[in-house]
Write an enzyme that holds these catalytic residues in place. Structure first.
Site, PDB file in Angstrom:
ATOM      1  N   ASP A   1      52.050  38.437  85.077  1.00  0.00           N
ATOM      2  CA  ASP A   1      52.135  38.279  83.620  1.00  0.00           C
ATOM      3  C   ASP A   1      52.168  36.763  83.382  1.00  0.00           C
ATOM      4  O   ASP A   1      53.161  36.099  83.668  1.00  0.00           O
ATOM      5  CB  ASP A   1      53.400  38.968  83.087  1.00  0.00           C
ATOM      6  CG  ASP A   1      53.520  38.847  81.563  1.00  0.00           C
ATOM      7  OD1 ASP A   1      52.933  37.914  80.992  1.00  0.00           O
ATOM      8  OD2 ASP A   1      54.219  39.689  80.966  1.00  0.00           O
TER       9      ASP A   1
ATOM     10  N   TYR B   1      60.198  40.316  80.992  1.00  0.00           N
ATOM     11  CA  TYR B   1      60.365  40.548  79.552  1.00  0.00           C
ATOM     12  C   TYR B   1      61.038  41.915  79.343  1.00  0.00           C
ATOM     13  O   TYR B   1      60.679  42.891  80.001  1.00  0.00           O
ATOM     14  CB  TYR B   1      58.982  40.492  78.881  1.00  0.00           C
ATOM     15  CG  TYR B   1      58.965  41.064  77.491  1.00  0.00           C
ATOM     16  CD1 TYR B   1      59.776  40.538  76.489  1.00  0.00           C
ATOM     17  CD2 TYR B   1      58.153  42.146  77.169  1.00  0.00           C
ATOM     18  CE1 TYR B   1      59.782  41.076  75.213  1.00  0.00           C
ATOM     19  CE2 TYR B   1      58.139  42.690  75.890  1.00  0.00           C
ATOM     20  CZ  TYR B   1      58.971  42.151  74.923  1.00  0.00           C
ATOM     21  OH  TYR B   1      58.971  42.698  73.670  1.00  0.00           O
TER      22      TYR B   1
ATOM     23  N   LYS C   1      51.289  35.523  71.830  1.00  0.00           N
ATOM     24  CA  LYS C   1      51.993  34.258  72.054  1.00  0.00           C
ATOM     25  C   LYS C   1      51.014  33.074  72.014  1.00  0.00           C
ATOM     26  O   LYS C   1      50.390  32.851  71.006  1.00  0.00           O
ATOM     27  CB  LYS C   1      52.759  34.341  73.373  1.00  0.00           C
ATOM     28  CG  LYS C   1      53.427  35.687  73.621  1.00  0.00           C
ATOM     29  CD  LYS C   1      54.486  36.037  72.597  1.00  0.00           C
ATOM     30  CE  LYS C   1      55.197  37.301  72.969  1.00  0.00           C
ATOM     31  NZ  LYS C   1      55.503  38.217  71.946  1.00  0.00           N
TER      32      LYS C   1
ATOM     33  N   ARG D   1      36.072  52.115  69.326  1.00  0.00           N
ATOM     34  CA  ARG D   1      37.154  52.263  70.321  1.00  0.00           C
ATOM     35  C   ARG D   1      36.615  51.897  71.697  1.00  0.00           C
ATOM     36  O   ARG D   1      37.292  51.251  72.501  1.00  0.00           O
ATOM     37  CB  ARG D   1      37.728  53.685  70.306  1.00  0.00           C
ATOM     38  CG  ARG D   1      38.681  53.921  71.471  1.00  0.00           C
ATOM     39  CD  ARG D   1      39.664  55.080  71.280  1.00  0.00           C
ATOM     40  NE  ARG D   1      39.143  56.234  70.612  1.00  0.00           N
ATOM     41  CZ  ARG D   1      38.325  57.141  71.160  1.00  0.00           C
ATOM     42  NH1 ARG D   1      37.927  56.997  72.414  1.00  0.00           N
ATOM     43  NH2 ARG D   1      37.908  58.178  70.454  1.00  0.00           N
TER      44      ARG D   1
HETATM   45  C1  LIG Z   1      56.179  37.626  79.017  1.00  0.00           C
HETATM   46  C2  LIG Z   1      55.817  38.706  78.056  1.00  0.00           C
HETATM   47  N1  LIG Z   1      54.980  39.697  78.448  1.00  0.00           N
HETATM   48  C3  LIG Z   1      54.624  40.697  77.621  1.00  0.00           C
HETATM   49  C4  LIG Z   1      55.103  40.768  76.334  1.00  0.00           C
HETATM   50  C5  LIG Z   1      54.716  41.917  75.429  1.00  0.00           C
HETATM   51  O1  LIG Z   1      53.767  41.513  74.508  1.00  0.00           O
HETATM   52  P1  LIG Z   1      53.564  42.206  73.054  1.00  0.00           P
HETATM   53  O2  LIG Z   1      54.782  41.867  72.256  1.00  0.00           O
HETATM   54  O3  LIG Z   1      52.312  41.543  72.566  1.00  0.00           O
HETATM   55  O4  LIG Z   1      53.410  43.651  73.281  1.00  0.00           O
HETATM   56  C6  LIG Z   1      55.965  39.765  75.874  1.00  0.00           C
HETATM   57  C7  LIG Z   1      56.501  39.797  74.494  1.00  0.00           C
HETATM   58  O5  LIG Z   1      57.378  39.059  74.126  1.00  0.00           O
HETATM   59  C8  LIG Z   1      56.330  38.708  76.755  1.00  0.00           C
HETATM   60  O6  LIG Z   1      57.171  37.722  76.380  1.00  0.00           O
END
Ligand SMILES: Cc1ncc(COP(=O)(O)O)c(C=O)c1O
Length: 389
Positions: free
Chosen positions: A182, A110, A207, A58
């Protein structure tokens, strides 16, 4: 906290080379050129507290360390921490804040980020202003004495809005706040926010970084040692770590990130132009189109436009016809994999955003989002064309 090295001579190498080599020296015991999956929970100690740098997975695991070193190198960061998901990374990063702190956030973030902020973190005493961060004046206006963080998504999910990252970071810093980007949509191939002056960069590795739709993960990269130490402390305390196997998968995906992104970008441009000319499409959202309101800014701040394209079909019925009519593109959540995925933000990725807010933002019932894959683009276009007809 052990300082995550930038990789010495490797940092002077080009991006595609670092994607393959940073943190990935042959394994000393056997010479294996691929970083092994250290599938172990614990590590032998020669005396109490005496070990080879790892005591419990961890806290640290060698496969995760290799991935973190590679990702830090790609985002031009000193430190990187890999998490069990993008949302795990976001939650842990948000714990840099304290009760009473205020956050200025891009408004069409998101849906899961919006849900984390509104449905979870507000009840712990944080406050949020969701604004149009592509308008720098709005950021300035939204800042208060208590603002501790400016959270930016650029390009945004799903409307591909672009914020001037350098200016946003300047505004945040003038007011004593941190700035986080992000960077999931652009990937570090096309945009490196830390080089533009922000404090933290966040990704869902689910992604483009992993790129093969077979792992869920995330990371935070940054340069400030004290903040990195705190995030690592919190990560170890709450346990949102990326597993050794997922670390291996993301590391493997990252090796081909540069070539994949080039292919996504090439196909994305063709698909966006095709949709822009199509009579069944009312509007296309893609920063590579000259009709995009921040096209010039995107050209300046990104070295490519990527494979995310959204378009307006005019109604839920039209959107359904496309979503249910495609044969090659898969209807599903997520993005950034080698295969083309199509989705309906209003009922899928952004269902947790209230309908009224969605409509204000332009996330209409007729909006369709495509993550353009790296198949032969002629096949993708033929598929969309038959679904639109
Ligand atoms: C721009 C963006 N940030 C964060 C996330 C969250 O990621 P996760 O699904 O890996 O938790 C997503 C998920 O679609 C996303 O599109």
């Amino acid at each position: 906290m052990a300082r995550i090295k930038r990789g010495g001579h490797q940092q002077s190498m080009k991006f595609a080379t670092r994607a393959i080599h940073a943190g990935q020296e042959p394994e000393p015991a056997t010479g294996a050129i691929t970083v092994p999956i250290y599938q172990t929970s614990t590590f032998a100690q020669s005396a109490p507290g005496v070990h080879k740098g790892y005591d419990y997975s961890r806290t640290d695991n060698p496969t995760r360390t290799a991935l973190q070193t590679a990702l830090a190198s790609l985002e031009s960061a000193e430190y990187c921490l890999a998490f069990s998901s993008g949302m795990g990374a976001a939650t842990t990063a948000m714990l840099l804040l304290k009760r009473g702190d205020h956050v200025v956030s891009s408004r069409d973030v998101y849906g899961g980020t919006y849900r984390l902020f509104r449905a979870v973190l507000e009840s712990f005493g944080l406050t949020f202003s969701f604004i149009e961060t592509s308008n720098i004046r709005e950021i300035e206006r939204a800042m208060t004495r208590r603002t501790r963080l400016v959270w930016i998504e650029s390009p945004t999910n799903p409307l591909l809005r672009i914020t001037d990252i350098r200016l946003a970071a300047n505004v945040a810093h003038r007011r004593g706040a941190l700035c986080l980007v992000d960077n999931t949509f652009a990937s570090p191939v096309f945009q490196r926010p830390l080089e533009l002056g922000v404090d933290l960069v966040l990704h869902s590795t689910t992604k483009y970084l992993n790129g093969h739709s077979d792992s869920v993960g995330g990371f935070v990269a940054l340069n400030d040692e004290a903040d990195a130490e705190w995030i690592k402390f919190v990560q170890n305390s709450i346990g949102a770590i990326l597993s050794p196997f997922d670390s291996f998968l993301v590391l493997r995906g990252t090796k081909t990130l540069a070539v994949r992104m080039e292919a996504h970008d090439k196909n994305g441009r063709v698909v966006a132009n095709f949709l822009a000319e199509h009579p069944g499409v009312q509007k296309v959202y893609y920063p590579g189109l000259t009709s995009h309101p921040q096209h010039e800014l995107a050209k300046k701040q990104q070295s490519g436009f990527g494979g995310m394209v959204s378009f307006e079909t005019g109604s839920l019925e039209n959107a359904k016809q496309v979503l249910e009519g495609v044969k090659l593109c898969t209807l599903g959540e997520s993005l950034g994999g080698v295969e083309s995925l199509i989705s309906h933000p209003a009922t899928m990725t952004h269902a947790s955003v209230p309908a009224e807010t969605r409509n204000k933002l332009g996330i209409t019932d007729g909006l369709v989002r495509i993550s353009v894959g790296i198949e032969d683009v002629e096949d993708i276009i033929e598929d969309l064309d038959q679904a639109l007809r």
